[in-house]
Design a protein around this motif. Structure first.
Motif, PDB file in Angstrom:
ATOM      1  N   GLU A  25       0.835  -1.209   0.000  1.00  0.00           N
ATOM      2  CA  GLU A  25       0.000   0.000   0.000  1.00  0.00           C
ATOM      3  C   GLU A  25       0.866   1.253   0.000  1.00  0.00           C
ATOM      4  N   LEU A  26       1.946   1.199   0.758  1.00  0.00           N
ATOM      5  CA  LEU A  26       2.860   2.338   0.821  1.00  0.00           C
ATOM      6  C   LEU A  26       3.530   2.570  -0.529  1.00  0.00           C
ATOM      7  N   ARG A  33       2.189   9.806  -5.299  1.00  0.00           N
ATOM      8  CA  ARG A  33       2.599  11.118  -4.783  1.00  0.00           C
ATOM      9  C   ARG A  33       4.080  11.446  -4.960  1.00  0.00           C
ATOM     10  N   ARG A  34       4.912  10.439  -5.098  1.00  0.00           N
ATOM     11  CA  ARG A  34       6.378  10.625  -5.210  1.00  0.00           C
ATOM     12  C   ARG A  34       6.946  11.434  -4.054  1.00  0.00           C
ATOM     13  N   ASP A  35       6.433  11.170  -2.858  1.00  0.00           N
ATOM     14  CA  ASP A  35       6.858  11.856  -1.642  1.00  0.00           C
ATOM     15  C   ASP A  35       8.160  11.223  -1.140  1.00  0.00           C
ATOM     16  N   ILE A  36       9.207  12.029  -0.945  1.00  0.00           N
ATOM     17  CA  ILE A  36      10.523  11.524  -0.522  1.00  0.00           C
ATOM     18  C   ILE A  36      10.457  10.878   0.863  1.00  0.00           C
ATOM     19  N   ILE A  38       7.937   9.162   2.099  1.00  0.00           N
ATOM     20  CA  ILE A  38       7.397   7.814   1.899  1.00  0.00           C
ATOM     21  C   ILE A  38       8.468   6.901   1.327  1.00  0.00           C
ATOM     22  N   LYS A  39       9.287   7.428   0.440  1.00  0.00           N
ATOM     23  CA  LYS A  39      10.374   6.628  -0.125  1.00  0.00           C
ATOM     24  C   LYS A  39      11.340   6.184   0.984  1.00  0.00           C
ATOM     25  N   GLU A  40      11.634   7.073   1.929  1.00  0.00           N
ATOM     26  CA  GLU A  40      12.504   6.729   3.057  1.00  0.00           C
ATOM     27  C   GLU A  40      11.886   5.629   3.911  1.00  0.00           C
ATOM     28  N   ILE A  41      10.570   5.696   4.113  1.00  0.00           N
ATOM     29  CA  ILE A  41       9.880   4.683   4.906  1.00  0.00           C
ATOM     30  C   ILE A  41       9.952   3.335   4.194  1.00  0.00           C
ATOM     31  N   ILE A  42       9.715   3.343   2.900  1.00  0.00           N
ATOM     32  CA  ILE A  42       9.798   2.111   2.114  1.00  0.00           C
ATOM     33  C   ILE A  42      11.199   1.508   2.224  1.00  0.00           C
TER      34      ILE A  42
END
Length: 113
Positions: A25-26, A33-36, A38-42
């Motif tokens: 989901e993330l 959204r291409r949110d940085i 969220i990328k760090e969380i992934i």
């Protein structure tokens, strides 16, 4: 076992959302959204090899979290699975808090004797 400090993006996100994080989901959210952040969380979730991360909360305070990989059956985690795992994580958080209290009490008793 990896140590994850309180400043980690994953910990910050868990504190903010207070619900299980499902990697797939993330990833979809990141694609939208291409949110940085969220990328760090992934990246943090991938580093620990998780499929889902379930926060252990006491009075909305994050005490710890469960990290689970994919199910052995290959199935996805159902909403019922997530409810049960959330209950388990919260019970584990309570046990952690109780253990910390007992340790602190024993240390205080050791100082006074």
């Amino acid at each position: 076992m990896s140590k994850i400090d309180s400043g980690n993006s994953l910990v910050k996100y868990l504190k903010a959302v207070k619900r299980p994080i499902i990697l797939e989901e993330l990833k979809r959210e990141y694609d939208d959204r291409r949110d940085i952040f969220i990328k760090e969380i992934i990246q943090a979730i991938n580093t620990i090899g998780a499929e889902i991360v379930v926060p252990g909360l006491i009075e909305n305070e994050l005490i710890g979290f469960l990290v689970l990989g994919p199910k052995k059956t290959g199935e996805i985690y159902s909403n019922e699975d997530l409810r049960v795992l959330s209950d388990l994580a919260n019970q584990a958080a309570l046990a952690i808090e109780n253990a910390q209290f007992i340790k602190e009490r024993e240390e205080m008793q050791g100082k006074t004797t």
